[in-house]
Design a protein around this motif. Sequence first.
Motif, PDB file in Angstrom:
ATOM      1  N   THR A 183       0.803  -1.218   0.000  1.00 60.93           N
ATOM      2  CA  THR A 183       0.000   0.000   0.000  1.00 60.93           C
ATOM      3  C   THR A 183       0.839   1.273   0.000  1.00 60.93           C
ATOM      4  O   THR A 183       0.298   2.370   0.012  1.00 60.93           O
ATOM      5  CB  THR A 183      -0.938   0.019   1.216  1.00 60.93           C
ATOM      6  OG1 THR A 183      -0.155  -0.017   2.411  1.00 60.93           O
ATOM      7  CG2 THR A 183      -1.890  -1.153   1.181  1.00 60.93           C
ATOM      8  N   GLU A 203      -1.850  -1.575  -4.241  1.00 70.67           N
ATOM      9  CA  GLU A 203      -2.957  -0.623  -4.176  1.00 70.67           C
ATOM     10  C   GLU A 203      -2.696   0.394  -3.061  1.00 70.67           C
ATOM     11  O   GLU A 203      -3.016   0.150  -1.896  1.00 70.67           O
ATOM     12  CB  GLU A 203      -4.274  -1.357  -3.929  1.00 70.67           C
ATOM     13  CG  GLU A 203      -5.489  -0.471  -3.992  1.00 70.67           C
ATOM     14  CD  GLU A 203      -6.781  -1.249  -3.851  1.00 70.67           C
ATOM     15  OE1 GLU A 203      -7.846  -0.626  -3.935  1.00 70.67           O
ATOM     16  OE2 GLU A 203      -6.736  -2.486  -3.677  1.00 70.67           O
ATOM     17  N   ASN A 222      -2.899   3.498  -0.503  1.00 70.13           N
ATOM     18  CA  ASN A 222      -3.973   4.197   0.178  1.00 70.13           C
ATOM     19  C   ASN A 222      -4.082   5.634  -0.333  1.00 70.13           C
ATOM     20  O   ASN A 222      -3.252   6.104  -1.110  1.00 70.13           O
ATOM     21  CB  ASN A 222      -3.734   4.190   1.688  1.00 70.13           C
ATOM     22  CG  ASN A 222      -3.975   2.835   2.297  1.00 70.13           C
ATOM     23  OD1 ASN A 222      -4.723   2.028   1.768  1.00 70.13           O
ATOM     24  ND2 ASN A 222      -3.327   2.565   3.421  1.00 70.13           N
ATOM     25  N   ARG A 223      -5.070   6.336   0.117  1.00 67.12           N
ATOM     26  CA  ARG A 223      -5.322   7.719  -0.291  1.00 67.12           C
ATOM     27  C   ARG A 223      -4.064   8.586  -0.091  1.00 67.12           C
ATOM     28  O   ARG A 223      -3.465   8.589   1.002  1.00 67.12           O
ATOM     29  CB  ARG A 223      -6.468   8.294   0.530  1.00 67.12           C
ATOM     30  CG  ARG A 223      -6.878   9.717   0.181  1.00 67.12           C
ATOM     31  CD  ARG A 223      -7.900  10.203   1.193  1.00 67.12           C
ATOM     32  NE  ARG A 223      -9.111   9.413   1.161  1.00 67.12           N
ATOM     33  CZ  ARG A 223     -10.201   9.726   0.471  1.00 67.12           C
ATOM     34  NH1 ARG A 223     -10.211  10.831  -0.264  1.00 67.12           N
ATOM     35  NH2 ARG A 223     -11.261   8.956   0.500  1.00 67.12           N
ATOM     36  N   ASP A 224      -3.650   9.280  -1.143  1.00 67.30           N
ATOM     37  CA  ASP A 224      -2.506  10.201  -1.128  1.00 67.30           C
ATOM     38  C   ASP A 224      -1.169   9.504  -0.887  1.00 67.30           C
ATOM     39  O   ASP A 224      -0.184  10.164  -0.555  1.00 67.30           O
ATOM     40  CB  ASP A 224      -2.698  11.306  -0.074  1.00 67.30           C
ATOM     41  CG  ASP A 224      -3.901  12.188  -0.382  1.00 67.30           C
ATOM     42  OD1 ASP A 224      -4.137  12.468  -1.565  1.00 67.30           O
ATOM     43  OD2 ASP A 224      -4.604  12.579   0.568  1.00 67.30           O
ATOM     44  N   TRP A 225      -1.100   8.200  -1.064  1.00 72.71           N
ATOM     45  CA  TRP A 225       0.152   7.470  -0.918  1.00 72.71           C
ATOM     46  C   TRP A 225       0.664   7.036  -2.282  1.00 72.71           C
ATOM     47  O   TRP A 225      -0.046   7.092  -3.281  1.00 72.71           O
ATOM     48  CB  TRP A 225      -0.040   6.252  -0.012  1.00 72.71           C
ATOM     49  CG  TRP A 225      -0.277   6.619   1.426  1.00 72.71           C
ATOM     50  CD1 TRP A 225      -0.406   7.869   1.952  1.00 72.71           C
ATOM     51  CD2 TRP A 225      -0.424   5.717   2.516  1.00 72.71           C
ATOM     52  NE1 TRP A 225      -0.629   7.815   3.289  1.00 72.71           N
ATOM     53  CE2 TRP A 225      -0.644   6.495   3.672  1.00 72.71           C
ATOM     54  CE3 TRP A 225      -0.412   4.336   2.632  1.00 72.71           C
ATOM     55  CZ2 TRP A 225      -0.830   5.935   4.924  1.00 72.71           C
ATOM     56  CZ3 TRP A 225      -0.597   3.778   3.881  1.00 72.71           C
ATOM     57  CH2 TRP A 225      -0.795   4.567   5.016  1.00 72.71           C
ATOM     58  N   ARG A 226       1.920   6.565  -2.318  1.00 69.51           N
ATOM     59  CA  ARG A 226       2.574   6.227  -3.571  1.00 69.51           C
ATOM     60  C   ARG A 226       3.225   4.846  -3.482  1.00 69.51           C
ATOM     61  O   ARG A 226       3.767   4.474  -2.435  1.00 69.51           O
ATOM     62  CB  ARG A 226       3.673   7.243  -3.921  1.00 69.51           C
ATOM     63  CG  ARG A 226       3.203   8.679  -3.998  1.00 69.51           C
ATOM     64  CD  ARG A 226       4.362   9.634  -4.190  1.00 69.51           C
ATOM     65  NE  ARG A 226       4.996   9.461  -5.501  1.00 69.51           N
ATOM     66  CZ  ARG A 226       4.638  10.137  -6.575  1.00 69.51           C
ATOM     67  NH1 ARG A 226       3.650  11.028  -6.514  1.00 69.51           N
ATOM     68  NH2 ARG A 226       5.247   9.946  -7.731  1.00 69.51           N
ATOM     69  N   ASP A 233      -6.603   3.666  -7.436  1.00 67.49           N
ATOM     70  CA  ASP A 233      -8.024   4.019  -7.498  1.00 67.49           C
ATOM     71  C   ASP A 233      -8.426   5.119  -6.527  1.00 67.49           C
ATOM     72  O   ASP A 233      -9.345   5.892  -6.810  1.00 67.49           O
ATOM     73  CB  ASP A 233      -8.883   2.788  -7.224  1.00 67.49           C
ATOM     74  CG  ASP A 233      -8.820   1.772  -8.352  1.00 67.49           C
ATOM     75  OD1 ASP A 233      -8.483   2.164  -9.481  1.00 67.49           O
ATOM     76  OD2 ASP A 233      -9.105   0.591  -8.093  1.00 67.49           O
ATOM     77  N   LEU A 234      -7.773   5.193  -5.374  1.00 70.07           N
ATOM     78  CA  LEU A 234      -8.213   6.139  -4.353  1.00 70.07           C
ATOM     79  C   LEU A 234      -7.723   7.546  -4.673  1.00 70.07           C
ATOM     80  O   LEU A 234      -6.706   7.724  -5.355  1.00 70.07           O
ATOM     81  CB  LEU A 234      -7.702   5.692  -2.984  1.00 70.07           C
ATOM     82  CG  LEU A 234      -8.253   4.363  -2.471  1.00 70.07           C
ATOM     83  CD1 LEU A 234      -7.620   4.000  -1.147  1.00 70.07           C
ATOM     84  CD2 LEU A 234      -9.769   4.422  -2.339  1.00 70.07           C
ATOM     85  N   PRO A 235      -8.406   8.575  -4.191  1.00 70.97           N
ATOM     86  CA  PRO A 235      -7.996   9.958  -4.464  1.00 70.97           C
ATOM     87  C   PRO A 235      -6.548  10.218  -4.032  1.00 70.97           C
ATOM     88  O   PRO A 235      -6.157   9.908  -2.903  1.00 70.97           O
ATOM     89  CB  PRO A 235      -8.975  10.789  -3.623  1.00 70.97           C
ATOM     90  CG  PRO A 235     -10.184   9.921  -3.496  1.00 70.97           C
ATOM     91  CD  PRO A 235      -9.665   8.515  -3.424  1.00 70.97           C
ATOM     92  N   GLY A 236      -5.757  10.768  -4.939  1.00 73.13           N
ATOM     93  CA  GLY A 236      -4.367  11.097  -4.633  1.00 73.13           C
ATOM     94  C   GLY A 236      -3.401   9.934  -4.667  1.00 73.13           C
ATOM     95  O   GLY A 236      -2.193  10.118  -4.516  1.00 73.13           O
ATOM     96  N   ALA A 237      -3.899   8.710  -4.858  1.00 73.58           N
ATOM     97  CA  ALA A 237      -3.009   7.541  -4.891  1.00 73.58           C
ATOM     98  C   ALA A 237      -2.228   7.519  -6.206  1.00 73.58           C
ATOM     99  O   ALA A 237      -2.750   7.854  -7.263  1.00 73.58           O
ATOM    100  CB  ALA A 237      -3.814   6.262  -4.740  1.00 73.58           C
TER     101      ALA A 237
END
Length: 393
Positions: free
Chosen positions: A193, A219, A221-225, A246-250
């Motif tokens: 993640t 996959e 998490n939000r705003d992670w790389r 898929d998540l915002p900022g990912a």
Amino acid sequence: MLVALVAVTVAVDGARDPGTSEPAEGASLDPASFGAVGDGRTDDTAALQRAVDAASTRRRPLAGRADRTYLVGSVAMRSHVTLTGIRLKLKDGTNDYALKVPYTYKGGKRVTDVRIRDCRIDANKANNSEGGAILLNAYDVEISGCRIANPVEACILLGDGVPGNGKFLVEGNRCDNPGLNSPRNYWGAIGITGGKGVIIRNNVAVSTDGAQNYGVDIEPNRDWRVEDVIIENNTVINGTVAVTADLPGAVVRNVVVRDNRIKGYPASGAGAALRVRGVTGSVRLTGNRVAGPPHTNAAVWLAQLVGPMVEDNDVTSPALHLASPRNVGILLEDVQGGTVRDNRVRVGGPRPPSASGIVERGTTAGIDYGENRVSLDASLAAPYLEGPTTTRR
């Protein structure tokens, strides 16, 4: 120096067996020195935690024995710890991970330099409602040669709380029956993640108990790389390899998926056996053998990509889903440019005209197809063999 070392030992070991001699400096530590019994029945959680803490403090490996299995709840991993040959069974009702580094955003501390080698873990999902084997919010992690079975959630989950900086090597492990024993499950063998410099290779993930198996799931998490990923030479049976942002900022960037063997999950509602969506930078899929699940509309699904290279893959799609208007070997959805060549695609269909080898959808354009071998196969979906066999629409 020796006196100082002994003083630290007493302070850290606490209730260790007073009859056990102190190992030589630099030698492996033995869990028995910290009170662990290893009979598979005695709760060794506290003793093993003392052993892990001591291994971190002294920067010495902690080594198990083939005739010892430690019954544990959740043991917190520390920095600079190497576990070798440890055998664990998760206690009934633990509902957590056997080896864990808590999330930093939930109060955990940064942990780095963790090695888990040649270990055996029974995550005991029959007697737990959540949790699994290994969850590490840590940097610079190696997990190799381990045999893990029966987690409710994941065998190996890395990167939570590491938004793009953790380096991970996951190699030569086997995971049996990951996920809930139910037709739909969103956990699996190996999950990432967050991280940069991720190598997942020579692993085996097999589901035989009816649970869907996400063999490899990248996959963030939000705003992670997650960046610079290599997924190679893995075998996934009754499961999926998925790389998605898929998540915002990912963000997922620069991915190689090569020489894997993937057999899709054979139940209604299962997705494509191999799917890559929303990845930026370089995307290369080469030399994979993919057998799609019989209840979906594509064996390989590529979406929201720019310039992927899809070459020399062997794709089979039984495609027995009666509700699907078209069953496909490789589906390209909103893909701009790239090459799709030298692939072998065999497709079956439940009703004509329903089977196509390689299909474009959405805004897909500018693909260089080269030479692909596409065919309908009577053994995949008899008696309906009609339908197009083109490499495009």
